[in-house]
Design a protein around this motif. Sequence first.
Motif, PDB file in Angstrom:
ATOM      1  N   MET A 130       0.853  -1.195   0.000  1.00  0.00           N
ATOM      2  CA  MET A 130       0.000   0.000   0.000  1.00  0.00           C
ATOM      3  C   MET A 130       0.884   1.239   0.000  1.00  0.00           C
ATOM      4  O   MET A 130       1.870   1.309   0.718  1.00  0.00           O
ATOM      5  N   THR A 131       0.567   2.222  -0.832  1.00  0.00           N
ATOM      6  CA  THR A 131       1.340   3.441  -0.896  1.00  0.00           C
ATOM      7  C   THR A 131       1.039   4.316   0.306  1.00  0.00           C
ATOM      8  O   THR A 131       0.023   4.169   0.975  1.00  0.00           O
ATOM      9  N   ALA A 132       1.971   5.243   0.592  1.00  0.00           N
ATOM     10  CA  ALA A 132       1.761   6.159   1.711  1.00  0.00           C
ATOM     11  C   ALA A 132       0.538   7.023   1.434  1.00  0.00           C
ATOM     12  O   ALA A 132       0.340   7.492   0.308  1.00  0.00           O
ATOM     13  N   PRO A 133      -0.320   7.232   2.444  1.00  0.00           N
ATOM     14  CA  PRO A 133      -1.540   8.003   2.216  1.00  0.00           C
ATOM     15  C   PRO A 133      -1.242   9.450   1.877  1.00  0.00           C
ATOM     16  O   PRO A 133      -0.302  10.048   2.391  1.00  0.00           O
ATOM     17  N   ARG A 134      -2.008  10.024   0.972  1.00  0.00           N
ATOM     18  CA  ARG A 134      -1.883  11.423   0.612  1.00  0.00           C
ATOM     19  C   ARG A 134      -3.017  12.205   1.259  1.00  0.00           C
ATOM     20  O   ARG A 134      -4.016  11.647   1.696  1.00  0.00           O
ATOM     21  N   ASP A 135      -2.833  13.504   1.315  1.00  0.00           N
ATOM     22  CA  ASP A 135      -3.918  14.357   1.786  1.00  0.00           C
ATOM     23  C   ASP A 135      -4.891  14.583   0.641  1.00  0.00           C
ATOM     24  O   ASP A 135      -4.495  14.922  -0.464  1.00  0.00           O
ATOM     25  N   HIS A 136      -6.174  14.405   0.904  1.00  0.00           N
ATOM     26  CA  HIS A 136      -7.200  14.645  -0.093  1.00  0.00           C
ATOM     27  C   HIS A 136      -8.249  15.580   0.500  1.00  0.00           C
ATOM     28  O   HIS A 136      -8.456  15.621   1.711  1.00  0.00           O
ATOM     29  N   SER A 160     -15.176   9.671   5.267  1.00  0.00           N
ATOM     30  CA  SER A 160     -13.760   9.393   5.506  1.00  0.00           C
ATOM     31  C   SER A 160     -12.835  10.367   4.796  1.00  0.00           C
ATOM     32  O   SER A 160     -11.613  10.288   4.945  1.00  0.00           O
ATOM     33  N   VAL A 161     -13.398  11.290   4.004  1.00  0.00           N
ATOM     34  CA  VAL A 161     -12.593  12.224   3.210  1.00  0.00           C
ATOM     35  C   VAL A 161     -12.822  13.649   3.713  1.00  0.00           C
ATOM     36  O   VAL A 161     -13.967  14.052   3.916  1.00  0.00           O
ATOM     37  N   PRO A 162     -11.764  14.432   3.944  1.00  0.00           N
ATOM     38  CA  PRO A 162     -11.965  15.844   4.280  1.00  0.00           C
ATOM     39  C   PRO A 162     -12.808  16.533   3.212  1.00  0.00           C
ATOM     40  O   PRO A 162     -12.600  16.343   2.013  1.00  0.00           O
ATOM     41  N   ASP A 186     -22.562  14.694  12.130  1.00  0.00           N
ATOM     42  CA  ASP A 186     -23.298  13.552  12.672  1.00  0.00           C
ATOM     43  C   ASP A 186     -22.912  12.252  11.981  1.00  0.00           C
ATOM     44  O   ASP A 186     -23.024  11.161  12.566  1.00  0.00           O
ATOM     45  N   ALA A 187     -22.458  12.350  10.719  1.00  0.00           N
ATOM     46  CA  ALA A 187     -22.045  11.154   9.972  1.00  0.00           C
ATOM     47  C   ALA A 187     -20.618  10.736  10.313  1.00  0.00           C
ATOM     48  O   ALA A 187     -20.128   9.726   9.812  1.00  0.00           O
ATOM     49  N   GLY A 188     -19.956  11.516  11.172  1.00  0.00           N
ATOM     50  CA  GLY A 188     -18.610  11.162  11.600  1.00  0.00           C
ATOM     51  C   GLY A 188     -17.500  11.791  10.801  1.00  0.00           C
ATOM     52  O   GLY A 188     -16.329  11.426  10.957  1.00  0.00           O
ATOM     53  N   CYS A 189     -17.828  12.738   9.944  1.00  0.00           N
ATOM     54  CA  CYS A 189     -16.804  13.440   9.164  1.00  0.00           C
ATOM     55  C   CYS A 189     -16.139  14.470  10.071  1.00  0.00           C
ATOM     56  O   CYS A 189     -16.766  15.451  10.487  1.00  0.00           O
ATOM     57  N   LEU A 190     -14.865  14.253  10.395  1.00  0.00           N
ATOM     58  CA  LEU A 190     -14.188  15.067  11.389  1.00  0.00           C
ATOM     59  C   LEU A 190     -13.476  16.274  10.798  1.00  0.00           C
ATOM     60  O   LEU A 190     -12.978  17.121  11.533  1.00  0.00           O
ATOM     61  N   ASP A 191     -13.419  16.342   9.489  1.00  0.00           N
ATOM     62  CA  ASP A 191     -12.685  17.441   8.844  1.00  0.00           C
ATOM     63  C   ASP A 191     -13.584  18.082   7.796  1.00  0.00           C
ATOM     64  O   ASP A 191     -13.588  17.680   6.637  1.00  0.00           O
ATOM     65  N   LEU A 250      -9.091  25.844  -5.674  1.00  0.00           N
ATOM     66  CA  LEU A 250      -7.682  26.201  -5.542  1.00  0.00           C
ATOM     67  C   LEU A 250      -7.357  26.664  -4.127  1.00  0.00           C
ATOM     68  O   LEU A 250      -6.384  26.229  -3.524  1.00  0.00           O
ATOM     69  N   ASP A 251      -8.188  27.556  -3.590  1.00  0.00           N
ATOM     70  CA  ASP A 251      -7.937  28.112  -2.263  1.00  0.00           C
ATOM     71  C   ASP A 251      -7.922  27.028  -1.190  1.00  0.00           C
ATOM     72  O   ASP A 251      -7.117  27.069  -0.259  1.00  0.00           O
ATOM     73  N   ALA A 252      -8.837  26.078  -1.305  1.00  0.00           N
ATOM     74  CA  ALA A 252      -8.976  25.045  -0.289  1.00  0.00           C
ATOM     75  C   ALA A 252      -8.148  23.790  -0.599  1.00  0.00           C
ATOM     76  O   ALA A 252      -8.240  22.799   0.128  1.00  0.00           O
ATOM     77  N   ALA A 253      -7.340  23.848  -1.675  1.00  0.00           N
ATOM     78  CA  ALA A 253      -6.490  22.721  -2.072  1.00  0.00           C
ATOM     79  C   ALA A 253      -7.304  21.435  -2.235  1.00  0.00           C
ATOM     80  O   ALA A 253      -6.938  20.371  -1.727  1.00  0.00           O
ATOM     81  N   CYS A 254      -8.411  21.555  -2.954  1.00  0.00           N
ATOM     82  CA  CYS A 254      -9.262  20.388  -3.213  1.00  0.00           C
ATOM     83  C   CYS A 254      -8.779  19.668  -4.473  1.00  0.00           C
ATOM     84  O   CYS A 254      -8.573  20.301  -5.505  1.00  0.00           O
ATOM     85  N   ASP A 255      -8.630  18.366  -4.382  1.00  0.00           N
ATOM     86  CA  ASP A 255      -8.199  17.625  -5.566  1.00  0.00           C
ATOM     87  C   ASP A 255      -9.368  17.041  -6.339  1.00  0.00           C
ATOM     88  O   ASP A 255      -9.181  16.441  -7.402  1.00  0.00           O
TER      89      ASP A 255
END
Length: 253
Positions: free
Chosen positions: A1-7, A31-33, A72-77, A97-102
């Motif tokens: 497994m590759t090292a996790p990236r920020d998404h 599970s995704v920011p 409530d769904a558990g999204c912490l970010d 761009l501002d929020a660095a969204c991929d």
Amino acid sequence: MTAPRDHRVLVPVDVLGGEAVPTTIVEAFASVPVALLAYREIPDQIGTDQARDQFGASARAELEELEDVFADAGCLDVSSRLVFTHDRLQTFERVALDAACDALLLLNPAPVLESVLVAVRGDVNLEYIADLLGVLLTGTDLEVTFFHVVDDEGDRERGADLLADAADALAAEGVDRDRIDTDLAVDGSPTREIIAAATEHDMLVVGESRPSVRRLVLRDRAKTLAGGTVDPVLVIRGEYLEGDANAEGADDH
């Protein structure tokens, strides 16, 4: 497994237009920011400050309710912002761009979310797509089908190899191989074939076409695909697929 990236996924919501995020989407993206963009597109003759003064309170209340749903769904970010704009597409691109969204999620109704169709081009970064999907699939039972269109029978083997590489890359991220399938179409319009295949799935994942961020998102094939399917569409931005770190974004209006 590759090292996790920020998404991070941008989720634009027309909160004053009655648009909502389906519960199935909220749960799938827990599970995704997430960067929530509550927006309202206004006529050119109305100033953004005027719209904010008139509608800002009600829009903010809708946004706060949406934030609570994700929490409530558990999204912490979850980050959020409220924008009144004369050009929603430019706003989507600037905020991405501002929020660095991929990636950017185009909302469509999703009463059931069990399978994902991933349209694969030959020139995309398969490892990056697999990494994003691996994070997205965490804690879900979603099944994934990688889909590719080739020009003719002579390209069938090449296309099959590309799909096999995509499946291997996702399996390397820890996704059970039993949840991964592939599908190849020959001698057809890529856009038409993708739309047809998407009818058998609950969400579509596509890459943004060149020239990456310099072309406003949705003004290429992704816009056609989003208009042709009733599924939610996740658009992975070209900057991340193509490694174009020097692209410039558009100004908001």
